[in-house]
Write a protein that holds these residues in place. Structure first.
Motif, PDB file in Angstrom:
ATOM      1  N   GLY A 194      10.568  -0.417   0.272  1.00  0.00           N
ATOM      2  CA  GLY A 194      10.507  -1.647  -0.154  1.00  0.00           C
ATOM      3  C   GLY A 194      11.612  -2.009  -1.780  1.00  0.00           C
ATOM      4  N   PHE A 223      -1.163  -4.149  -5.691  1.00  0.00           N
ATOM      5  CA  PHE A 223      -0.011  -2.821  -5.465  1.00  0.00           C
ATOM      6  C   PHE A 223      -0.542  -1.440  -5.717  1.00  0.00           C
ATOM      7  CE2 PHE A 223       4.333  -0.717  -5.232  1.00  0.00           C
ATOM      8  CZ  PHE A 223       4.000   0.460  -6.349  1.00  0.00           C
ATOM      9  N   THR A 224      -0.573  -0.773  -4.674  1.00  0.00           N
ATOM     10  CA  THR A 224      -1.644   0.657  -4.860  1.00  0.00           C
ATOM     11  C   THR A 224       0.454   1.149  -4.712  1.00  0.00           C
ATOM     12  OG1 THR A 224      -3.292   0.316  -4.213  1.00  0.00           O
ATOM     13  CG2 THR A 224      -2.603   2.276  -4.182  1.00  0.00           C
ATOM     14  N   GLY A 225       0.257   2.116  -5.385  1.00  0.00           N
ATOM     15  CA  GLY A 225       1.313   3.484  -5.667  1.00  0.00           C
ATOM     16  C   GLY A 225       1.654   4.034  -7.379  1.00  0.00           C
ATOM     17  N   GLY A 226       3.370   4.958  -7.456  1.00  0.00           N
ATOM     18  CA  GLY A 226       3.716   4.951  -8.462  1.00  0.00           C
ATOM     19  C   GLY A 226       3.630   4.209  -9.474  1.00  0.00           C
ATOM     20  N   LYS A 285       2.860  -4.822   3.138  1.00  0.00           N
ATOM     21  CA  LYS A 285       3.912  -4.407   2.822  1.00  0.00           C
ATOM     22  C   LYS A 285       3.579  -3.169   2.725  1.00  0.00           C
ATOM     23  CE  LYS A 285       7.660  -2.178   1.447  1.00  0.00           C
ATOM     24  NZ  LYS A 285       7.501  -0.709   2.091  1.00  0.00           N
ATOM     25  N   SER A 341       0.558  -1.016   0.421  1.00  0.00           N
ATOM     26  CA  SER A 341      -0.043   0.189  -0.377  1.00  0.00           C
ATOM     27  C   SER A 341       1.063   0.987  -0.135  1.00  0.00           C
ATOM     28  CB  SER A 341      -0.640   0.104   1.613  1.00  0.00           C
ATOM     29  OG  SER A 341      -0.258  -0.252   2.428  1.00  0.00           O
ATOM     30  N   ASN A 365       7.201   2.065 -10.298  1.00  0.00           N
ATOM     31  CA  ASN A 365       6.927   1.036  -9.299  1.00  0.00           C
ATOM     32  C   ASN A 365       6.009  -0.230  -9.453  1.00  0.00           C
ATOM     33  OD1 ASN A 365       9.383   1.493  -7.560  1.00  0.00           O
ATOM     34  ND2 ASN A 365       7.922   2.645  -5.933  1.00  0.00           N
ATOM     35  N   ALA A 407       3.404   1.053   3.263  1.00  0.00           N
ATOM     36  CA  ALA A 407       4.122   2.449   2.653  1.00  0.00           C
ATOM     37  C   ALA A 407       5.151   2.568   4.134  1.00  0.00           C
ATOM     38  CB  ALA A 407       3.667   3.172   2.551  1.00  0.00           C
ATOM     39  N   THR A 408       6.256   2.842   3.840  1.00  0.00           N
ATOM     40  CA  THR A 408       7.528   3.488   4.679  1.00  0.00           C
ATOM     41  C   THR A 408       6.571   4.491   5.584  1.00  0.00           C
ATOM     42  OG1 THR A 408       9.158   1.886   4.484  1.00  0.00           O
ATOM     43  CG2 THR A 408       9.364   3.966   6.218  1.00  0.00           C
ATOM     44  N   GLU A 411      -2.636  -0.390  -8.456  1.00  0.00           N
ATOM     45  CA  GLU A 411      -3.286   0.997  -8.963  1.00  0.00           C
ATOM     46  C   GLU A 411      -1.976   1.765  -9.038  1.00  0.00           C
ATOM     47  OE1 GLU A 411      -6.952   1.551  -9.480  1.00  0.00           O
ATOM     48  OE2 GLU A 411      -7.717  -0.626  -8.899  1.00  0.00           O
ATOM     49  N   LEU A 412      -2.447   2.942  -9.662  1.00  0.00           N
ATOM     50  CA  LEU A 412      -1.097   3.555 -10.066  1.00  0.00           C
ATOM     51  C   LEU A 412      -1.262   5.306  -9.843  1.00  0.00           C
ATOM     52  CD1 LEU A 412       0.760   1.348 -12.948  1.00  0.00           C
ATOM     53  CD2 LEU A 412       1.117   0.986  -9.669  1.00  0.00           C
ATOM     54  N   PHE A 463     -13.000   0.804  -9.121  1.00  0.00           N
ATOM     55  CA  PHE A 463     -11.824   2.003  -9.290  1.00  0.00           C
ATOM     56  C   PHE A 463     -10.502   1.160  -9.875  1.00  0.00           C
ATOM     57  CE2 PHE A 463      -9.514   5.881  -8.365  1.00  0.00           C
ATOM     58  CZ  PHE A 463      -8.569   4.683  -8.241  1.00  0.00           C
ATOM     59  N   GLU A 489       3.163  14.036 -13.277  1.00  0.00           N
ATOM     60  CA  GLU A 489       2.519  13.796 -11.386  1.00  0.00           C
ATOM     61  C   GLU A 489       2.733  14.311 -10.771  1.00  0.00           C
ATOM     62  OE1 GLU A 489       1.725  10.232  -9.760  1.00  0.00           O
ATOM     63  OE2 GLU A 489      -0.537  10.802  -9.357  1.00  0.00           O
ATOM     64  N   CYS A 495      -4.098  10.334  -5.747  1.00  0.00           N
ATOM     65  CA  CYS A 495      -3.827   9.930  -7.127  1.00  0.00           C
ATOM     66  C   CYS A 495      -4.988  10.299  -7.566  1.00  0.00           C
ATOM     67  CB  CYS A 495      -4.179   8.375  -7.548  1.00  0.00           C
ATOM     68  SG  CYS A 495      -5.997   7.467  -6.717  1.00  0.00           S
ATOM     69  N   PHE A 507       1.636   5.888   0.808  1.00  0.00           N
ATOM     70  CA  PHE A 507       1.492   6.475   2.031  1.00  0.00           C
ATOM     71  C   PHE A 507       0.769   7.432   2.318  1.00  0.00           C
ATOM     72  CE2 PHE A 507       1.996  10.579   0.983  1.00  0.00           C
ATOM     73  CZ  PHE A 507       2.432  10.888  -0.523  1.00  0.00           C
TER      74      PHE A 507
HETATM   75  P1  NAP Z   1       5.183   4.280  -3.519  1.00  0.00           P
HETATM   76  O1  NAP Z   1       6.528   5.099  -3.670  1.00  0.00           O
HETATM   77  O2  NAP Z   1       5.007   3.335  -4.759  1.00  0.00           O
HETATM   78  O3  NAP Z   1       5.397   3.267  -2.616  1.00  0.00           O
HETATM   79  C1  NAP Z   1       4.580   2.436  -2.956  1.00  0.00           C
HETATM   80  C2  NAP Z   1       4.460   1.293  -1.713  1.00  0.00           C
HETATM   81  O4  NAP Z   1       5.407   0.832  -2.698  1.00  0.00           O
HETATM   82  C3  NAP Z   1       5.286   1.509  -0.679  1.00  0.00           C
HETATM   83  O5  NAP Z   1       4.603   0.784   0.279  1.00  0.00           O
HETATM   84  C4  NAP Z   1       6.272   1.268  -1.177  1.00  0.00           C
HETATM   85  O6  NAP Z   1       7.138   0.857  -0.203  1.00  0.00           O
HETATM   86  C5  NAP Z   1       6.257   0.201  -2.505  1.00  0.00           C
HETATM   87  N1  NAP Z   1       7.765   0.235  -2.896  1.00  0.00           N
HETATM   88  C6  NAP Z   1       8.522   1.091  -3.592  1.00  0.00           C
HETATM   89  N2  NAP Z   1       9.683   0.211  -3.816  1.00  0.00           N
HETATM   90  C7  NAP Z   1       8.792  -0.994  -4.412  1.00  0.00           C
HETATM   91  C8  NAP Z   1       9.215  -2.052  -4.569  1.00  0.00           C
HETATM   92  N3  NAP Z   1      10.882  -1.998  -5.480  1.00  0.00           N
HETATM   93  N4  NAP Z   1       8.639  -3.084  -4.304  1.00  0.00           N
HETATM   94  C9  NAP Z   1       7.766  -3.533  -4.151  1.00  0.00           C
HETATM   95  N5  NAP Z   1       7.283  -2.715  -3.267  1.00  0.00           N
HETATM   96  C10 NAP Z   1       8.210  -1.432  -3.153  1.00  0.00           C
HETATM   97  O7  NAP Z   1       4.170   5.179  -4.152  1.00  0.00           O
HETATM   98  P2  NAP Z   1       4.136   5.882  -2.319  1.00  0.00           P
HETATM   99  O8  NAP Z   1       4.977   7.499  -2.671  1.00  0.00           O
HETATM  100  O9  NAP Z   1       3.507   5.394  -1.620  1.00  0.00           O
HETATM  101  O10 NAP Z   1       2.432   6.443  -4.043  1.00  0.00           O
HETATM  102  C11 NAP Z   1       1.832   7.852  -4.458  1.00  0.00           C
HETATM  103  C12 NAP Z   1       1.895   7.246  -5.790  1.00  0.00           C
HETATM  104  O11 NAP Z   1       1.380   6.081  -5.826  1.00  0.00           O
HETATM  105  C13 NAP Z   1       1.887   8.587  -6.923  1.00  0.00           C
HETATM  106  O12 NAP Z   1       2.011   8.138  -8.118  1.00  0.00           O
HETATM  107  C14 NAP Z   1       0.263   8.038  -6.853  1.00  0.00           C
HETATM  108  O13 NAP Z   1      -0.699   8.618  -7.887  1.00  0.00           O
HETATM  109  C15 NAP Z   1      -0.470   6.427  -6.181  1.00  0.00           C
HETATM  110  N6  NAP Z   1      -0.798   5.832  -5.929  1.00  0.00           N
HETATM  111  C16 NAP Z   1      -2.193   5.170  -6.830  1.00  0.00           C
HETATM  112  C17 NAP Z   1      -3.248   5.725  -6.127  1.00  0.00           C
HETATM  113  C18 NAP Z   1      -4.426   4.762  -7.000  1.00  0.00           C
HETATM  114  O14 NAP Z   1      -5.365   3.951  -6.383  1.00  0.00           O
HETATM  115  N7  NAP Z   1      -3.831   4.618  -7.893  1.00  0.00           N
HETATM  116  C19 NAP Z   1      -3.335   5.550  -4.687  1.00  0.00           C
HETATM  117  C20 NAP Z   1      -2.538   6.227  -4.302  1.00  0.00           C
HETATM  118  C21 NAP Z   1      -1.321   6.405  -4.676  1.00  0.00           C
HETATM  119  P3  NAP Z   1       8.390   2.099   0.848  1.00  0.00           P
HETATM  120  O15 NAP Z   1       7.560   3.080   1.396  1.00  0.00           O
HETATM  121  O16 NAP Z   1       9.190   1.665   1.617  1.00  0.00           O
HETATM  122  O17 NAP Z   1       9.383   2.899  -0.044  1.00  0.00           O
END
Ligand code: NAP
Ligand code: G3P
Length: 487
Positions: free
Chosen positions: A221, A239-242, A188, A162, A245, A190-191, A261-262, A455, A388, A295, A164
């Motif tokens: 991560g 996975f939800t994040g950038g 797992k 997830s 990643n 976000a830190t 979900e990126l 979504f 973004e 996001c 942050f």
């Molecule tokens: P992120 O930096 O990609 O981190 C997301 C998760 O992935 C965190 O738990 C992170 O752990 C983990 N991670 C990082 N590197 C990884 C790897 N190599 N393998 C596996 N897991 C890894 O994203 P964020 O900064 O938390 O959130 C911001 C981004 O997420 C923005 O781009 C936003 O648009 C997107 N987002 C999308 C949605 C959606 O629903 N579409 C919702 C929320 C956010 P660590 O924290 O330990 O690095």
């Protein structure tokens, strides 16, 4: 003693949950988690080793068959209990969340309450999973003696990663559907947000989850992520994040089901007949809630040139009314999650101004705090037209036609959501049907809620669908039992 109390040692050193035990890191390594607002200590996060992460996965795998065999009404009951516990702790957990990610107090507590509602809806929806029966005679050469009984079964061990910005809600949006369907979960967080995540886990543990059904892996991560996503005992990744990643994980994980979900670059398309007072309120709320760290934030305005000045007249005072500062005092605009994020947003603003954008308001920063910024006359050669920000910086691109708006919207690498503002419902659908996104909002800000809606994103915004019933589907598969009757 409840799990809620066990997870914290003295001097705010937190433990992680593994097979029903709150554990200290074998290496004794911790990372200090500090508040983005004032660098005050939130707590010390245990940093797990790869060996400990491997035990978390092994424990979840071992616990899964028995958890899947439990009656769904028992799994559902535990989720209902977890929701109640979470709600009872909403103020306490919300205060930690507020400090940990600088989300204003009211929104932080609302996130916890929204999550309790999410879990309850999931607990109910999980009891509604049905299958189907097919008879052979509907296909040439077969008769009714051949019957297929199709039902849905859990995938196994779900790896939930997830972000942050919603450390409770976007964690539970993965954990709850996985659990109610009989999967076990390796979570797992976000830190920055992991302490909030551990408080969520404690609520599930206090609700009576059997040992191993929900195990945590905490640590960077970038350090532990590759090991987790490539582990052969992981059955599904949510996975939800950038987007960077997400793409990395998708390449590494191999042939297992995934929901991603990126990132997003949601456009607000404003047509000449729109009610600009209403539009301005939706856009400012959509772009600047949680300082733009959503996001689904409105991340660009595509407005007809003929009404752009009138819209700007309404946008600027609303932006300048946004309160700035301390999340404890419910400020609308608070410091971004870390220095690098603030540097990135400031860089986008500087690039735009350097290339001729007009700074209407904002544009300056105090450390991690970026003042809400509105840029007019943004052109497609500027980075902020495409990248973004994940911060409070909103570009206005003036267009001369619907088609130009559609073309610019679709030229983005992202495809999460878009908004269209118009009174003309035919124009709204005409444009919506051409937008390459997961969701189009007509006369509303882009947003994920309500949480039972589908979504999803396309292109660099992800793959697969969240939203409660859709997550339940993605964490289960069909299984067919064919009966061959003798007569
Ligand atoms: P992120 O930096 O990609 O981190 C997301 C998760 O992935 C965190 O738990 C992170 O752990 C983990 N991670 C990082 N590197 C990884 C790897 N190599 N393998 C596996 N897991 C890894 O994203 P964020 O900064 O938390 O959130 C911001 C981004 O997420 C923005 O781009 C936003 O648009 C997107 N987002 C999308 C949605 C959606 O629903 N579409 C919702 C929320 C956010 P660590 O924290 O330990 O690095
Ligand atoms: O970025 C998190 C995403 O899930 C936004 O949720 O409800 O604020 O649109 P929401």
């Amino acid at each position: 003693m409840t799990n809620f109390n066990q997870l914290t040692m003295a001097s705010q050193h937190y433990r992680y949950l593994l097979d029903g035990q709150w554990c200290e890191p074998g290496t004794g390594d911790y990372e200090a988690i500090r508040a983005p607002y004032d660098d005050s200590l939130v707590g010390y996060l245990p940093l797990m080793t790869q060996e400990e992460a491997g035990r978390a996965i092994a424990g979840a795998k071992k616990a899964q068959p028995e958890w899947a065999a439990a009656p769904v009404n028992e799994r559902s009951r535990i989720l209902f209990r977890a929701a109640d516990i979470l709600e009872e702790r909403a103020t306490e957990i919300g205060s930690v969340l507020m400090k940990e990610i600088a989300k204003k107090r009211g929104s932080a507590i609302d996130e916890v309450k929204r999550t309790a509602d999410f879990i309850r809806y999931t607990a109910e929806e999980g009891k509604r999973i049905v299958g189907e029966t097919l008879h052979g005679d509907s296909f040439p050469g077969f008769d009714r003696r051949k019957v297929s009984v199709v039902h849905r079964v859990p995938l196994g061990v779900v790896l939930a990663i997830s972000p942050f910005n919603y450390p409770i809600n976007l964690a539970a949006s993965k954990i709850a559907p996985a659990l109610v369907t009989g999967n076990t979960v390796v979570f797992k967080p976000a830190t920055q947000g992991a302490i909030s995540g551990l408080l969520l886990v404690a609520a599930f543990a206090d609700a009576g989850l059997p040992a191993g059904v929900l195990n945590t892996v905490v640590g960077r991560g970038s350090v532990i992520g590759d090991y987790l996503v490539q582990h052969p005992d992981i059955s599904m990744i949510t996975f939800t994040g950038g987007s960077v990643n997400g793409a990395r994980i998708a390449k590494q994980a191999g042939m297992i089901p995934m929901v991603m979900e990126l990132g997003g670059k949601d456009a607000a398309i404003v047509l000449p007949d729109a009610d600009l007072d209403v539009v301005a309120k939706h856009i400012v709320s959509g772009a600047f809630s949680y300082s733009g760290q959503r996001c689904t934030a409105v991340k660009r305005i595509l407005v007809m040139d003929s009404i752009a000045d009138e819209l700007i007249k309404r946008l600027v005072p609303l932006v300048e009314k946004l309160s700035i500062g301390n999340p404890e005092e419910n400020a609308d605009i608070t410091p971004l999650i870390n220095d690098s994020s603030a540097d990135y947003v400031a860089g986008l603003i500087d690039d735009a101004v350097l290339k001729g954008a007009q700074l209407l308001t904002g544009g300056h920063r105090d450390g991690r705090l970026i003042h809400p910024t509105l840029l007019d006359a943004v052109t497609v050669d500027m980075r902020i037209a495409w990248e973004e920000p994940f911060g409070p910086a909103l570009p206005i691109l003036r267009v001369s036609s619907e088609q130009e708006a559609i073309d610019i919207a679709n030229a983005s690498e992202y495809g999460l959501q878009s908004s269209i503002f118009t009174k003309d419902i035919e124009a709204a659908f005409r444009i919506a049907n051409q937008l390459e996104v997961g969701t189009v909002q007509i006369n509303g800000r882009t947003e994920r809620g309500p949480d039972h809606f589908p979504f999803m994103g396309v292109k660099s915004s992800g793959m697969g669908t969240q939203g409660i019933a859709y997550s339940i589907q993605s964490m289960t598969r069909q299984k067919s039992t064919v009966i061959n009757l003798s007569e």
